[in-house]
Write an enzyme that holds these catalytic residues in place. Sequence first.
Site, PDB file in Angstrom:
ATOM      1  N   GLY A 276       0.902  -1.227   0.080  1.00  0.00           N
ATOM      2  CA  GLY A 276      -0.110  -0.048  -0.227  1.00  0.00           C
ATOM      3  C   GLY A 276       0.899   1.404  -0.028  1.00  0.00           C
ATOM      4  O   GLY A 276       1.145   2.063   1.126  1.00  0.00           O
TER       5      GLY A 276
ATOM      6  N   GLU B  14      12.211  -4.182  -6.611  1.00  0.00           N
ATOM      7  CA  GLU B  14      11.198  -4.265  -7.630  1.00  0.00           C
ATOM      8  C   GLU B  14      11.772  -4.220  -8.933  1.00  0.00           C
ATOM      9  O   GLU B  14      11.145  -4.638 -10.018  1.00  0.00           O
ATOM     10  CB  GLU B  14      10.108  -3.397  -7.480  1.00  0.00           C
ATOM     11  CG  GLU B  14       8.760  -3.870  -6.558  1.00  0.00           C
ATOM     12  CD  GLU B  14       7.721  -2.773  -6.679  1.00  0.00           C
ATOM     13  OE1 GLU B  14       6.627  -3.346  -6.488  1.00  0.00           O
ATOM     14  OE2 GLU B  14       8.096  -1.511  -6.442  1.00  0.00           O
TER      15      GLU B  14
HETATM   16  C1  LIG Z   1       0.216  -2.864 -12.961  1.00  0.00           C
HETATM   17  C2  LIG Z   1       0.407  -2.161 -11.760  1.00  0.00           C
HETATM   18  C3  LIG Z   1       0.711  -2.523 -10.572  1.00  0.00           C
HETATM   19  C4  LIG Z   1       0.805  -1.493  -9.500  1.00  0.00           C
HETATM   20  N1  LIG Z   1       1.025  -2.257  -8.264  1.00  0.00           N
HETATM   21  C5  LIG Z   1       1.104  -1.199  -7.000  1.00  0.00           C
HETATM   22  C6  LIG Z   1       1.122  -1.689  -5.911  1.00  0.00           C
HETATM   23  O1  LIG Z   1       1.067  -2.824  -5.729  1.00  0.00           O
HETATM   24  N2  LIG Z   1       1.248  -0.940  -4.786  1.00  0.00           N
HETATM   25  C7  LIG Z   1       1.456   0.325  -5.331  1.00  0.00           C
HETATM   26  O2  LIG Z   1       1.235   1.268  -4.104  1.00  0.00           O
HETATM   27  N3  LIG Z   1       1.195   0.949  -6.114  1.00  0.00           N
HETATM   28  C8  LIG Z   1       1.270  -0.018  -7.373  1.00  0.00           C
HETATM   29  N4  LIG Z   1       1.157   0.590  -8.653  1.00  0.00           N
HETATM   30  C9  LIG Z   1       1.334   2.040  -8.829  1.00  0.00           C
HETATM   31  C10 LIG Z   1       2.490   2.814  -9.433  1.00  0.00           C
HETATM   32  O3  LIG Z   1       3.594   2.433  -8.452  1.00  0.00           O
HETATM   33  C11 LIG Z   1       2.352   4.035  -9.921  1.00  0.00           C
HETATM   34  O4  LIG Z   1       1.405   3.859 -10.894  1.00  0.00           O
HETATM   35  C12 LIG Z   1       3.647   4.676 -10.308  1.00  0.00           C
HETATM   36  O5  LIG Z   1       4.498   5.047  -9.491  1.00  0.00           O
HETATM   37  C13 LIG Z   1       3.050   5.973 -11.023  1.00  0.00           C
HETATM   38  O6  LIG Z   1       2.137   6.952 -10.329  1.00  0.00           O
HETATM   39  P1  LIG Z   1       0.758   7.454 -10.852  1.00  0.00           P
HETATM   40  O7  LIG Z   1       0.265   6.440 -11.566  1.00  0.00           O
HETATM   41  O8  LIG Z   1       0.623   8.321  -9.744  1.00  0.00           O
HETATM   42  O9  LIG Z   1       1.369   8.459 -12.111  1.00  0.00           O
HETATM   43  P2  LIG Z   1       2.071   9.880 -12.078  1.00  0.00           P
HETATM   44  O10 LIG Z   1       3.026   9.928 -10.773  1.00  0.00           O
HETATM   45  O11 LIG Z   1       0.993  10.821 -11.691  1.00  0.00           O
HETATM   46  O12 LIG Z   1       2.640  10.222 -13.332  1.00  0.00           O
HETATM   47  C14 LIG Z   1       2.189  10.690 -14.588  1.00  0.00           C
HETATM   48  C15 LIG Z   1       3.152  10.780 -15.555  1.00  0.00           C
HETATM   49  O13 LIG Z   1       4.236  11.929 -15.140  1.00  0.00           O
HETATM   50  C16 LIG Z   1       5.338  11.599 -15.274  1.00  0.00           C
HETATM   51  N5  LIG Z   1       6.057  11.967 -14.146  1.00  0.00           N
HETATM   52  C17 LIG Z   1       5.888  12.379 -12.843  1.00  0.00           C
HETATM   53  N6  LIG Z   1       6.808  12.959 -12.320  1.00  0.00           N
HETATM   54  C18 LIG Z   1       7.822  13.093 -12.998  1.00  0.00           C
HETATM   55  C19 LIG Z   1       8.992  13.599 -12.859  1.00  0.00           C
HETATM   56  N7  LIG Z   1       9.421  14.173 -11.620  1.00  0.00           N
HETATM   57  N8  LIG Z   1       9.695  13.575 -14.028  1.00  0.00           N
HETATM   58  C20 LIG Z   1       9.344  13.242 -15.182  1.00  0.00           C
HETATM   59  N9  LIG Z   1       8.148  12.940 -15.396  1.00  0.00           N
HETATM   60  C21 LIG Z   1       7.363  12.664 -14.492  1.00  0.00           C
HETATM   61  C22 LIG Z   1       5.290   9.891 -15.131  1.00  0.00           C
HETATM   62  O14 LIG Z   1       6.439   9.370 -15.638  1.00  0.00           O
HETATM   63  C23 LIG Z   1       4.065   9.668 -15.863  1.00  0.00           C
HETATM   64  O15 LIG Z   1       4.140   9.528 -17.191  1.00  0.00           O
HETATM   65  C24 LIG Z   1       1.142  -0.188  -9.777  1.00  0.00           C
HETATM   66  C25 LIG Z   1       1.120   0.155 -10.816  1.00  0.00           C
HETATM   67  C26 LIG Z   1       0.453  -0.634 -12.079  1.00  0.00           C
HETATM   68  C27 LIG Z   1       0.466  -0.242 -13.456  1.00  0.00           C
END
Ligand SMILES: Cc1cc2nc3c(=O)[nH]c(=O)nc-3n(C[C@H](O)[C@H](O)[C@H](O)COP(=O)(O)OP(=O)(O)OC[C@H]3O[C@@H](n4cnc5c(N)ncnc54)[C@H](O)[C@@H]3O)c2cc1C
Length: 362
Positions: free
Chosen positions: A120, A238
């Site tokens: 989480g 990971e």
């Molecule tokens: C299949 C799958 C399984 C997952 N499992 C888990 C889980 O078990 N537990 C958990 O906690 N999370 C999990 N996640 C979540 C995952 O860790 C997040 O989706 C990921 O860290 C991106 O965060 P976000 O979706 O909020 O995107 P955002 O952070 O909102 O990013 C949106 C876009 O902006 C870009 N961006 C953001 N900040 C920057 C920066 N500083 N510089 C350049 N570009 C940037 C990103 O690269 C992306 O393209 C999972 C995701 C997937 C797809």
Amino acid sequence: MDFRDSPDEAAFRERLRGWLTEQKGKFPTSGDEYWAAQGDWHQALYGAGFFGTSWPKEYGGQDLPPVYDVIVDEEIAKAGAPARPSLGYLVVAFGHHGSKEMQQRFLPGMINGTERWCQGFSEPGAGSDLASLTTTATREGDEYVIHGHKIWTSYSDVADWCLLLARTDKDVPKHRGISAFIVSMHQPGIEQRPLKMISGVTKEFGQVAFDGARVPADQMVGAPGDGWKIAMTVVSHEREPSTLGFSARYGKLVRQLASRADGATPEELSWAWVQTEMLRLHVRRRLSEQLDGITHGPQGSLDKLLMTWVEQSVGHAALATVGTTDPELFGAYMYSRAQSVMGGTSQIQKNIIASRILGLGV
Ligand SMILES: Cc1cc2nc3c(=O)[nH]c(=O)nc-3n(C[C@H](O)[C@H](O)[C@H](O)COP(=O)(O)OP(=O)(O)OC[C@H]3O[C@@H](n4cnc5c(N)ncnc54)[C@H](O)[C@@H]3O)c2cc1C
């Protein structure tokens, strides 16, 4: 390094091949059915001596070198059996940061599959910028009370336990006010909200709302404020393809596609073959370094980026070779889109490589 099997490794591989033949058709390999049966598959692998082989004996592992994990992944891929559940990052996090009592209580169930886990970390407003998370854990006597909203939580609906990050101090810089907890998922104050993936899968992950869930104070991992450090251990592990064991699966998909290519081989498929072979050799090199006791730190971001490129090349090859006609192969394309997001996006990996490996001022 000599990559041929030693006599012990060859005997292990042989035994595994025989066992996998006996399991053929018993466990689903894709879609919701795979996720629903993943716990049973984990326990079957463990019961036969093919899961957690490189983890400590003390907690139910076999203390074998990591090459045995690679053998398991290779043979699973060759047999077309379901993928090995990936839990190594949790085992490593507990090994590094958990107390002895915590390790003794939680590692055996995690390894033998009788207790399921979820992670989480992410929230609707805190993914890449994880340190901005707003879920709170407030001390009340011997317990902490949790309020907040997690999202993309893999296996949340089947998990018994959650490694949860929550803010315990709002008055310090954001990275330092986060703590990690082992929260029971079987209690009031936790609501599961399913999510459907683009591939149609509904069982892989969900949203979890915490509204007054409780956790004993002694189930904090490490000290108050250690959450960020623990999260970094988790995400850097990971990102290693050797831990995730994906390279063998990509190779299998490429061979499957090659057998389906009708006449001329699409360029995408040739490229995917080259990339898959490159990743296989890279994983071998990493493994050899691991055996020499070398740890990689931010280099894990290179591995994660490489793995993403390869998985997405294989996905494109699937699309170019069979289009949308084969649900399993089209599903592989769809799933490959998630690889550049899960475990930290590709842009974030590039930021880490730029700042921590190349020393550029990002
Ligand atoms: C299949 C799958 C399984 C997952 N499992 C888990 C889980 O078990 N537990 C958990 O906690 N999370 C999990 N996640 C979540 C995952 O860790 C997040 O989706 C990921 O860290 C991106 O965060 P976000 O979706 O909020 O995107 P955002 O952070 O909102 O990013 C949106 C876009 O902006 C870009 N961006 C953001 N900040 C920057 C920066 N500083 N510089 C350049 N570009 C940037 C990103 O690269 C992306 O393209 C999972 C995701 C997937 C797809």
